[in-house]
Design an enzyme around this catalytic site. Structure first.
Site, PDB file in Angstrom:
ATOM      1  CG  HIS A   1      45.008  42.067  30.255  1.00 20.79           C
ATOM      2  ND1 HIS A   1      44.714  41.293  31.362  1.00 20.79           N
ATOM      3  CD2 HIS A   1      44.257  43.188  30.363  1.00 20.79           C
ATOM      4  CE1 HIS A   1      43.808  41.936  32.094  1.00 20.79           C
ATOM      5  NE2 HIS A   1      43.513  43.079  31.501  1.00 20.79           N
TER       6      HIS A   1
ATOM      7  CD  GLU B   1      44.563  46.824  32.695  1.00 19.64           C
ATOM      8  OE1 GLU B   1      43.483  47.396  32.507  1.00 19.64           O
ATOM      9  OE2 GLU B   1      44.769  45.635  32.403  1.00 19.64           O
TER      10      GLU B   1
ATOM     11  CB  SER C   1      38.183  48.334  40.277  1.00 19.05           C
ATOM     12  OG  SER C   1      38.311  46.934  40.463  1.00 19.05           O
TER      13      SER C   1
HETATM   14  P1  13P Z   1      38.201  45.776  35.583  1.00 17.46           P
HETATM   15  O1  13P Z   1      37.846  47.159  35.109  1.00 17.46           O
HETATM   16  O2  13P Z   1      37.070  44.795  35.480  1.00 17.46           O
HETATM   17  O3  13P Z   1      38.865  45.789  36.922  1.00 17.46           O
HETATM   18  O4  13P Z   1      39.314  45.223  34.530  1.00 17.46           O
HETATM   19  C1  13P Z   1      40.407  45.996  34.239  1.00 17.46           C
HETATM   20  C2  13P Z   1      41.137  45.359  33.118  1.00 17.46           C
HETATM   21  O5  13P Z   1      41.738  44.324  33.271  1.00 17.46           O
HETATM   22  C3  13P Z   1      41.069  46.013  31.804  1.00 17.46           C
HETATM   23  O6  13P Z   1      41.980  45.464  30.921  1.00 17.46           O
END
Ligand code: 13P
Length: 256
Positions: free
Chosen positions: A100, A172, A218
């Site tokens: 992550h 992401e 998001s």
């Molecule tokens: P958000 O949905 O809060 O932007 O986070 C995304 C995330 O990092 C999931 O691993």
């Protein structure tokens, strides 16, 4: 090829023991069992909440999968503060997030470590959710595809096709995480296409077509349909919107 969508909730460092049980129960109460034939639902609570959350879903015979947020690649030993693959498996985890961006940027996790973690999980028949994504600076420099595809190659180094198939990739973009600024469906789709092409180069078209690639950043009930309507986006890895049962279940419903 039709791929079964995934909605995965990454609870990050939120929810204590009691709150985790309450949230898991609220999610379970809102789910219909047959939805889970059409969408894979995964929740990734903090380590100490894994077992109680699993117990809630098991008691309700709700086929929600459990995922951890991190793991160490060694089997056991003097690694204070770390958790092994075997420990995760023992409490019923089938999935584990690796790489992550918060771990890469805040904890200095490297591509090599991500690869070691993925291999350790695969060796135990667990499924890694391999996260990749670029910073705003990389996107503005327009080197994002190159950057993310290099992360993909590094994460899959030495992993044979038969095992790669069970892995999930989550794209992401760092600039979209927790910011309320979502990638447009076109931006997210373009990157997921590039990731799938990279997987096809590493393996072959059949393997790449069968693998699930998620978008994260998001994602919420208001944008999920536009994102998952893209042919190469197979669901989402969700932070904020996974912390409330209503919004998390709305995301699941959008994938039915
Ligand atoms: P958000 O949905 O809060 O932007 O986070 C995304 C995330 O990092 C999931 O691993």
């Amino acid at each position: 090829m039709t791929r079964k969508p995934i909605i995965a909730g990454n609870w990050k460092m939120n929810k204590n023991y009691g709150e985790a049980v309450v949230l898991a129960q609220a999610i379970s109460n809102r789910l219909e069992k047959d939805w889970l034939d059409r969408v894979d639902v995964i929740v990734c609570p903090p380590f100490i909440d894994l077992k109680p959350v699993k117990t809630v879903f098991e008691f309700d015979r709700m086929n929600v999968e459990l995922g951890a947020q991190n793991v160490h690649w060694e089997e056991a030993g003097a690694f204070t503060g770390e958790i092994s693959v075997g420990m995760l498996k023992n409490v019923g985890c089938a999935f584990c997030i690796v790489g992550h961006s918060e771990r890469r940027t805040l904890m200095g996790e490297t591509n090599e470590e991500v690869n070691k973690k993925a291999k350790a999980l695969i060796a135990a028949n667990m499924k890694p959710i391999i996260c990749v994504g670029e910073s705003l600076a990389v996107r503005e420099a327009e080197t994002h595809e190159e950057f993310v595809c290099a992360q993909v190659k590094a994460a899959f180094a030495g992993i044979p096709a038969a095992q790669a198939k069970s892995c999930v990739v989550a794209y992401e973009p760092i600039w979209a995480i927790g910011t309320g600024r979502t990638a447009t469906p076109e931006q997210a789709e373009a990157m997921c296409v590039a990731i799938r092409q990279t997987l096809a180069e590493l393996y072959d078209a059949t393997v790449a077509e069968g693998m699930r690639i998620l978008y994260g950043g998001s994602m919420n009930p208001g944008n999920v349909e536009m994102l998952t309507a893209q042919p190469n986006i197979d669901g989402g890895l969700i932070g904020g919107a996974s912390l409330e049962a209503d919004s998390f279940v709305d995301l699941i419903k959008a994938c039915l």
